[in-house]
Design an enzyme around this catalytic site. Structure first.
Site, PDB file in Angstrom:
ATOM      1  CB  CYS A  65      -2.467  -6.950   1.591  1.00 42.89           C
ATOM      2  SG  CYS A  65      -4.212  -7.131   1.988  1.00 42.89           S
ATOM      3  CE  LYS A  73       2.537   6.807   4.577  1.00 47.26           C
ATOM      4  NZ  LYS A  73       2.219   8.095   5.226  1.00 47.26           N
TER       5      LYS A  73
END
EC number: 2.6.1.16
Length: 607
Positions: free
Chosen positions: A2, A602
């Protein structure tokens, strides 16, 4: 995972929030939203899917205001749908959250028993109601957040916006990173410096347990004991270079083609090509006093660590354990204080890697890290930091960060070998020269892109792929399989070629492509034997080798990708390129979201 942004300023905030969220897309997400205050009133807009959906919503339903928070969500609790998207609001506040509240079920049960109604499936909503409860007791926003934080268990970064107060943002960190940005008459919160780059390059990182009170004129930071503290203010670097793909279709493609340049930068940081020696001032570790090395990482970084294990053992004669961080931290293995613990991470915020680091630190080990983000938590908690200098990597599937990790650790292996007396000066110069040639060879491999793309037409039509390799090509096989399944969603597995007969050979038939990574080194003939076993069962072989290997294979292949002949030491750097391009072009043909594949993030900042 997030991404969080918060802005308290003087200009319309909604477009600025969206701009920052675009810079956080690389972290991975499945929904997005923003909340603002106008005339003391909270309002929000949220959308499932990509940010373009949120932008469309805002075009039809603008959000005025000069203070706001924004969020890109990667679902952990609750489905990736709009009603679970952040910000979450109550009558008194809006909140965004990165992480996991481990005791949310307990908190939710308590709050529901008090009559509070939950509208979502998320853990974050429990935080919103918990702070609201304290506000309703007459506490100020600062007091309410302060008193709630000790009741939250787990990992979290939080940003709060309060109904009726256009002069206040509050942030808190326990685990996932959160930075404070300093502007002229405005202040910022962000998950990283990249998000804040359009607005400021002056930042402070909160430490675990910190919470921060922001106004337009500055910030007050408190530690977990609620005592005022100051955190170092630093200048962020190279955060604006990520916004353009240039002439490339995807960031991943751009980053593949950046590898010759960034690898050159990495190597030049550690090696003096004029003298052919390691730059001792860049090392910061006395390897002569290290009797064992433990390298710990996750995902692609773990495969880089496993390649490095071969280098350190073969060249430096240093025993090495390479471990997956999520397993290492629970093994409770005996550790010698003469061991060196090394941690590899692109972001420097990987939750399991950070937890493993702290375990080793508690055992009294010296800590080294190989990182792309030198202002990260792992960097701050390391005794020695070895930057990879890859620059921002936006594609979720790692390319240049992987090869720069390899470059840094190859340099460290030479340094360790020299310090331990395992090689002499002549051999050091030979190895340094070999590494200096790697960018040139990689440039040659990049010119094979069109040929590799043709191979992918057949690869894109299959459901399963097997990768095989020996020696350092084994971790490359695992990395190749990871790349393919990450972005094409084709099931793939990487195996040591010698393990073929111990199970995987049962899968081989005429529908199964087998990608064999086999430079013509001392292990080549053994790998050819494995290819013959595949061919005898109708398997379709894609052979990645050099000219000598291609000429001596004497096996019919589905395709042969011929690379330059390179020394064994640098072959992992060179052979990483074709496995990246195979995955990339297969994914392009299949129409997947290459830069932001489904379900992936990522930076994995939760366990």
């Amino acid at each position: 995972m997030c991404g969080i942004i918060g802005i308290i300023g003087n200009d319309e905030v909604a477009p600025r929030l969206v701009d920052a969220l675009k810079r956080l897309e690389y972290r991975g997400y499945d929904s997005a939203g923003i909340a603002t205050l106008q005339n003391g009133r909270l309002d929000r807009r949220r959308a499932e899917g990509k940010l373009v959906n949120l932008e469309k919503r805002l075009a039809g339903e603008p959000l005025p205001g000069v203070i706001g928070i924004g969020h890109t969500r990667w679902a952990t609790h609750g489905r990736p749908v709009e009603h679970n998207a952040h910000p979450h609001i109550t009558t008194r506040l809006a909140v965004v959250h990165n992480g996991i509240i481990e005791n949310f079920a307990e908190l939710r049960a308590m709050l529901e028993a008090e009559g509070r109604k939950f509208e979502t499936e998320t853990d974050t909503e429990a935080v919103a109601h918990l702070v609201t409860r304290e506000l309703e007791k007459g506490k100020s926003p600062v007091e309410a957040v302060r008193d709630c934080l000790p009741h939250l268990k787990g990992a979290f970064a939080l940003a709060f916006l309060f109904e009726g107060d256009e002069e206040l943002l509050i942030g808190a960190r326990q685990g996932p990173p959160l930075a404070v940005g300093y502007g002229e008459g405005e202040m910022f919160l962000g998950s990283d410096a990249i998000a804040l780059a359009p607005f400021t390059d002056t930042i402070s990182y909160l430490e675990d347990g910190d919470w921060a009170v922001l106004t337009r004129n500055g910030v007050s930071i408190y530690d977990e004991n609620n005592k005022p503290v100051e955190r170092p203010v630093q200048k962020s670097q190279n955060t604006n270079m990520l916004v353009s793909k240039g002439n490339h279709r995807h960031f991943m493609q751009k980053e593949m083609f950046e590898q010759p340049e960034v690898i050159s930068h990495t190597l030049a940081n550690y090696l003096d090509f004029t003298t052919g020696k390691v730059r001792k001032e860049a090392i910061g570790i006395d390897f002569s006093k290290v009797d064992r090395l433990t390298i710990t990482a996750c995902g692609t970084a773990y495969y880089a660590a496993t390649v490095a294990k071969y280098w350190f053992e073969q060249i430096a004669r240093l025993p090495v354990d390479s471990d997956i961080a999520s397993e290492f931290r629970y093994r409770e293995m005996p550790l010698s204080k003469d061991s060196l613990a090394m941690f590899v991470s692109q972001s420097g915020e990987t939750a399991d890697t950070l937890a493993s680091l702290r375990y080793c630190k508690a055992q009294g080990l010296k800590i080294a890290s190989v990182l792309n983000v030198t202002g990260s938590t792992i960097a701050r908690e390391s005794d020695a930091v070895f930057p990879t200098l890859a620059g921002p990597e936006i594609g979720v599937a790692s390319t240049k960060a992987f090869t720069c990790q390899l470059s840094a650790m190859a340099s460290l292996a030479i340094a360790a070998a020299r310090a331990r007396g395992a090689i002499d000066e002549v051999r050091e110069q030979e190895l340094v020269h070999q590494l200096s040639e790697a960018p040139r060879f990689i440039n040659q491999v990049l010119k094979l892109e069109d040929q590799i793309a043709v191979v992918c037409h057949d690869l894109s039509k299959v459901n399963h792929v097997l990768y095989l390799g020996r020696g350092t090509s084994f971790p490359l096989a695992m990395e190749g399989a990871l790349k393919l399944k990450e972005i094409s969603y084709i099931h793939a597995e990487g195996y040591a070629a010698g393990e073929l007969k111990h199970g995987p050979i049962a899968l081989i038939d005429e529908t199964m492509p087998v990608i064999v990574i086999a430079p013509s080194d001392r292990l080549y003939e053994k790998t050819v034997s494995n290819m013959q076993e595949v061919a005898a069962r109708g398997g379709r072989i894609i052979l990645i080798t050099d000219k000598k290997g291609a000429e001596s294979a004497s096996i019919d292949t589905m395709a042969t990708i011929v690379l330059p002949e390179v020394p064994e030491f640098i072959s992992p750097l060179v052979y990483a390129l074709p496995i990246q391009m195979l995955a990339y072009h297969t994914a392009v043909l299949m129409g997947t979201d290459v830069d932001q594949p489904r379900n992936l993030a990522k930076s994995v900042t939760v366990e």
